[in-house]
Write an enzyme that holds these catalytic residues in place. Structure first.
Site, PDB file in Angstrom:
ATOM      1  N   SER A  70      45.001  44.390  29.738  1.00  0.00           N
ATOM      2  CA  SER A  70      43.629  44.592  29.271  1.00  0.00           C
ATOM      3  C   SER A  70      43.481  45.983  28.633  1.00  0.00           C
ATOM      4  CB  SER A  70      42.652  44.341  30.418  1.00  0.00           C
ATOM      5  OG  SER A  70      42.948  45.186  31.506  1.00  0.00           O
ATOM      6  N   ASP A  96      35.982  58.007  30.575  1.00  0.00           N
ATOM      7  CA  ASP A  96      34.641  57.442  30.816  1.00  0.00           C
ATOM      8  C   ASP A  96      34.545  56.865  32.228  1.00  0.00           C
ATOM      9  OD1 ASP A  96      36.395  55.380  30.655  1.00  0.00           O
ATOM     10  OD2 ASP A  96      35.232  54.163  29.259  1.00  0.00           O
ATOM     11  N   HIS A 106      38.748  54.381  31.726  1.00  0.00           N
ATOM     12  CA  HIS A 106      39.868  54.416  30.775  1.00  0.00           C
ATOM     13  C   HIS A 106      40.589  55.749  30.865  1.00  0.00           C
ATOM     14  CE1 HIS A 106      37.258  51.198  28.991  1.00  0.00           C
ATOM     15  NE2 HIS A 106      38.391  50.578  29.261  1.00  0.00           N
TER      16      HIS A 106
END
Lengths: 223, 223
Positions: free
Chosen positions: B14, B184, B187
């Site tokens: 992902s 953030d 990530h």
């Protein structure tokens, strides 16, 4: 090798290519931009000149490969443009021979398939002082030679219909380019790499090529 | 597609995979380390959970592909570990189903070829406050859930003989990890990515795998 099959973009060149995944490099940037659309394949060979590149171009890009690249971005020239050195250790290649080598490389790459597109990058400028302080002054690189090699490549590309990016002038367009573009006077910093990335994106958009960023022929995988 | 043929390493997962070429990411780092030896292929799908990955794993990695990967580094789990959300917009997958999905993905990948090696990455931790301030608190992610999903994946990997990297604990080993590892809250920053890169290199070395960094089977191209 991994399906569904994606367009393949190959980055072929000397250290400015091999190092294009470091320091926020332009190779890493293209890989991110095309992460769901195309495969970016790195074929970087630090220190090489156009002569060495020509000698192996048919091994790196075999004529009979089952899958041929959709785009090859090629850069050689900075090492060719170095001054000849009597000890024979310089990768210098005379200007005329450089251009003939690049012509033959272009011919080979264009012949790979009807869909194979080319972008050639010309010699970037350098910060001569920063280069000497990082690498010494045994091997001589000058902006004067880089500009000559850049101009000659751009002329060749025009003649044979290959898209070209004028790195010599693009990089010098930024304020304070001498001090922000390089890590060691010649290799690109994040700032220097961002110019390369922008110029490549411009060419891809202007050319309305397939593959292009918005082309139906290059869909996003599993959108 | 480009010869001479090199080993292929695929990064499958992902957003932590899709974004691994940004911010000095671990994908870009691996591409540099192996620049003359192996091709790193990016198959990153931001936002996906193990359910979606399982649904397309045989399209991304067809059983009958001519060239199979030498190594697949796989990461799914962070989105699975998000809290269930009554509006149905959460990618949440219950823990047991996540583990069954990952087991099936491992089985498919192992079956691609005798040479195909696997590394699974477990769920990283997060900075919950930074996450909420960047993304709001509609979709809930917690370290408690990340740890459970991480532990369960490590247990599965032990059971089925797949090399695993404990990202949950590796990242938390650094001083001040909460504040340096993320862009953030979830990530990875350059610091966070460097942990992933180091752990992957450790596994490759410890495993004495072919392909390994020093293996005769993975020569440097045109040394």
């Amino acid at each position: 090798m991994v399906g569904p099959l994606r367009p393949k973009f190959v980055l072929f060149g000397s250290s400015i290519v091999q190092l294009s995944y470091t320091n926020g490099g332009w190779g890493a940037y293209l890989t991110t931009v095309y992460s769901r659309q195309a495969d970016i394949v790195l074929r970087g060979y630090s220190g090489w000149n156009s002569k060495r590149a020509l000698a192996i171009v048919d091994q790196v890009f075999p004529q009979d490969a089952v899958v041929q690249p959709d785009l090859v971005i090629t850069y050689f020239g900075g090492n060719d443009a170095m001054e000849y050195n009597p000890s024979g250790t310089s990768p210098h290649v005379p200007l005329e021979e450089y251009i003939e080598n690049m012509r033959k490389i272009a011919l080979h790459l264009k012949g790979l398939s009807d869909k194979t597109r080319l972008i050639f990058l010309s010699c970037p400028p350098l910060n001569e002082e920063q280069y000497i302080s990082a690498h010494g002054n045994e091997m001589i690189r000058t902006n004067e030679a880089s500009e000559r090699y850049s101009e000659a490549l751009l002329k060749l590309c025009k003649e044979i219909g290959v898209k070209a990016i004028d790195l010599f002038n693009s990089i010098r367009r930024k304020d304070n380019w001498e001090n922000i573009s390089f890590t060691d006077g010649i290799h690109l910093s994040a700032e220097g790499s961002s110019v390369v990335a922008e110029e490549i994106e411009k060419v891809l958009k202007q050319a309305e090529w397939e593959p292009s960023l918005n082309s139906d022929s290059m869909p996003t995988e599993f959108p």
